[in-house]
Design a protein around this motif. Structure first.
Motif, PDB file in Angstrom:
ATOM      1  N   VAL A  46       1.086  -1.206  -0.013  1.00 12.19           N
ATOM      2  CA  VAL A  46      -0.076  -0.100  -0.081  1.00 12.19           C
ATOM      3  C   VAL A  46       0.842   1.155  -0.034  1.00 12.19           C
ATOM      4  N   LEU A  47       0.597   2.103  -0.872  1.00 15.89           N
ATOM      5  CA  LEU A  47       1.444   3.232  -1.124  1.00 15.89           C
ATOM      6  C   LEU A  47       0.726   4.554  -1.044  1.00 15.89           C
ATOM      7  N   PHE A  48       1.296   5.376   0.096  1.00 13.68           N
ATOM      8  CA  PHE A  48       0.695   6.673   0.202  1.00 13.68           C
ATOM      9  C   PHE A  48       1.696   7.790  -0.577  1.00 13.68           C
ATOM     10  N   GLY A  49       1.153   8.053  -1.708  1.00 14.76           N
ATOM     11  CA  GLY A  49       2.269   8.800  -2.416  1.00 14.76           C
ATOM     12  C   GLY A  49       3.425   8.507  -2.284  1.00 14.76           C
ATOM     13  N   THR A  80      -2.535   3.922  -3.376  1.00 13.17           N
ATOM     14  CA  THR A  80      -2.965   2.559  -4.292  1.00 13.17           C
ATOM     15  C   THR A  80      -2.526   1.407  -3.405  1.00 13.17           C
ATOM     16  N   VAL A  81      -3.338   0.257  -3.845  1.00 10.45           N
ATOM     17  CA  VAL A  81      -3.370  -1.094  -3.324  1.00 10.45           C
ATOM     18  C   VAL A  81      -2.540  -1.862  -4.366  1.00 10.45           C
ATOM     19  N   THR A  82      -1.620  -2.764  -3.928  1.00  8.00           N
ATOM     20  CA  THR A  82      -1.129  -3.810  -5.097  1.00  8.00           C
ATOM     21  C   THR A  82      -1.433  -5.174  -4.497  1.00  8.00           C
ATOM     22  N   THR A  83      -1.983  -6.025  -5.288  1.00 11.30           N
ATOM     23  CA  THR A  83      -2.354  -7.413  -4.942  1.00 11.30           C
ATOM     24  C   THR A  83      -1.564  -8.279  -6.185  1.00 11.30           C
ATOM     25  N   GLY A  84      -1.814  -9.434  -6.083  1.00 14.27           N
ATOM     26  CA  GLY A  84      -1.277 -10.401  -7.026  1.00 14.27           C
ATOM     27  C   GLY A  84      -1.967 -10.165  -8.452  1.00 14.27           C
ATOM     28  N   SER A  85      -3.057  -9.547  -8.376  1.00 11.85           N
ATOM     29  CA  SER A  85      -3.748  -9.224  -9.510  1.00 11.85           C
ATOM     30  C   SER A  85      -3.377  -7.654 -10.169  1.00 11.85           C
ATOM     31  N   GLY A  86      -2.484  -7.156  -9.442  1.00 12.72           N
ATOM     32  CA  GLY A  86      -2.236  -5.994 -10.069  1.00 12.72           C
ATOM     33  C   GLY A  86      -2.419  -4.716  -9.278  1.00 12.72           C
ATOM     34  N   THR A  87      -2.450  -3.493  -9.504  1.00  8.40           N
ATOM     35  CA  THR A  87      -2.401  -2.297  -8.697  1.00  8.40           C
ATOM     36  C   THR A  87      -3.897  -1.608  -8.898  1.00  8.40           C
ATOM     37  N   SER A  88      -4.357  -0.831  -8.007  1.00  8.98           N
ATOM     38  CA  SER A  88      -5.516  -0.427  -8.007  1.00  8.98           C
ATOM     39  C   SER A  88      -5.611   0.767  -8.518  1.00  8.98           C
TER      40      SER A  88
END
Length: 266
Positions: A46-49, A80-88
């Motif tokens: 999870v990235l904040f900026g 943004t949130v990143t999972t195994g399916s990609g980035t939101s």
């Protein structure tokens, strides 16, 4: 009979962010934020900026991810949130710079030089504040949730008493309480009479007592000169007077006055 053409497997459902709760916080970070969305299960980042948040909880259904926000400069950033399916997709989160403190009053505004007086400072943005009174750290007991009331205990003050500044400090700045705080010195006590009790002007005299800090000495209405206090002993120079006259000797401090017997000029 024809054989059905096999279809390509559908790609996994990518993560979708809807909101952050709350959607703002302090630049220092370290606050808990819940991300709401779809397909968030198995979040790996999870990235904040661009700053990485710490993931502390995930909903198995992929509806929420709980994180601890990282520190960041004040302003709005994309999360943004990143999972195994990609980035939101990104959603906005705002880092809000704290407001500087304001201090309107201190109650009570006076107390003994020994300290230990409980006080209340009324103002705003007082959360996590420190307080100095006369440059010495007061004991801060806490604030109310709104940051408008701060409770504390005064430190010891100067032995002679007097008015001193009260300064409230937070990470956003400082504020001084109008009028400051006044330390009330205890009244002097004299354990003996002036020595010698008979002498001429210009002689050295001694008075023994307590709470003598900042003392002045009157021989009748005439102030003594060269007054020095060392612990419980006060010394000075007898001022001019009329030969043969007897005057009252008075020791005065900010806390009051006390008689030290009589003195006769010879």
């Amino acid at each position: 009979m024809s054989t059905p053409t096999p279809q390509a497997a559908l790609p996994p459902f990518g993560p979708t962010l809807i909101a952050t709760l709350p959607n703002s916080g302090p630049p220092a970070g370290n606050n808990t934020v819940t991300l709401l969305g779809l397909g968030l299960a198995g979040a790996t980042s999870v990235l904040f900026g661009g700053a990485t948040a710490t993931i502390v909880g995930q909903d198995p259904l992929g509806l929420t991810v709980t994180v601890v926000a990282p520190a960041h400069a004040a302003g709005t950033v994309q999360v943004t949130v990143t999972t195994g399916s990609g980035t939101s997709n990104p959603v906005s989160y705002t880092y809000v710079a704290p407001l500087p403190p304001a201090a309107a009053t201190i109650t009570p505004n006076s107390g003994p030089v020994a300290g230990g007086t409980s006080f209340v400072i009324a103002g705003s943005n007082l959360q996590n504040a420190t307080v100095t009174i006369g440059g010495n750290a007061a004991t801060v007991l806490g604030t109310d949730p709104t940051g408008t009331v701060l409770l504390g205990v005064t430190p010891a003050g100067p032995a002679a008493g007097g008015n001193v500044p009260v300064v409230v400090t937070t990470s956003a700045g400082t504020a001084s309480v109008p009028g400051g705080f006044t330390y009330l010195a205890p009244a002097p006590t004299i354990t003996g009479t002036v020595t010698p009790a008979t002498a001429s002007a210009g002689a050295t005299f001694t008075v023994v007592g307590t709470n003598l800090a900042g003392a002045t000495v009157l021989f009748g209405a005439a102030p003594a000169t060269g007054v020095v206090v060392s612990g419980t002993v006060l010394t000075g120079i007898v001022p001019p007077g009329t030969v043969g006259s007897t005057v009252q000797v008075t020791v005065q401090t900010a806390g009051g006055s006390a008689g030290a017997g009589t003195f006769t000029y010879v």
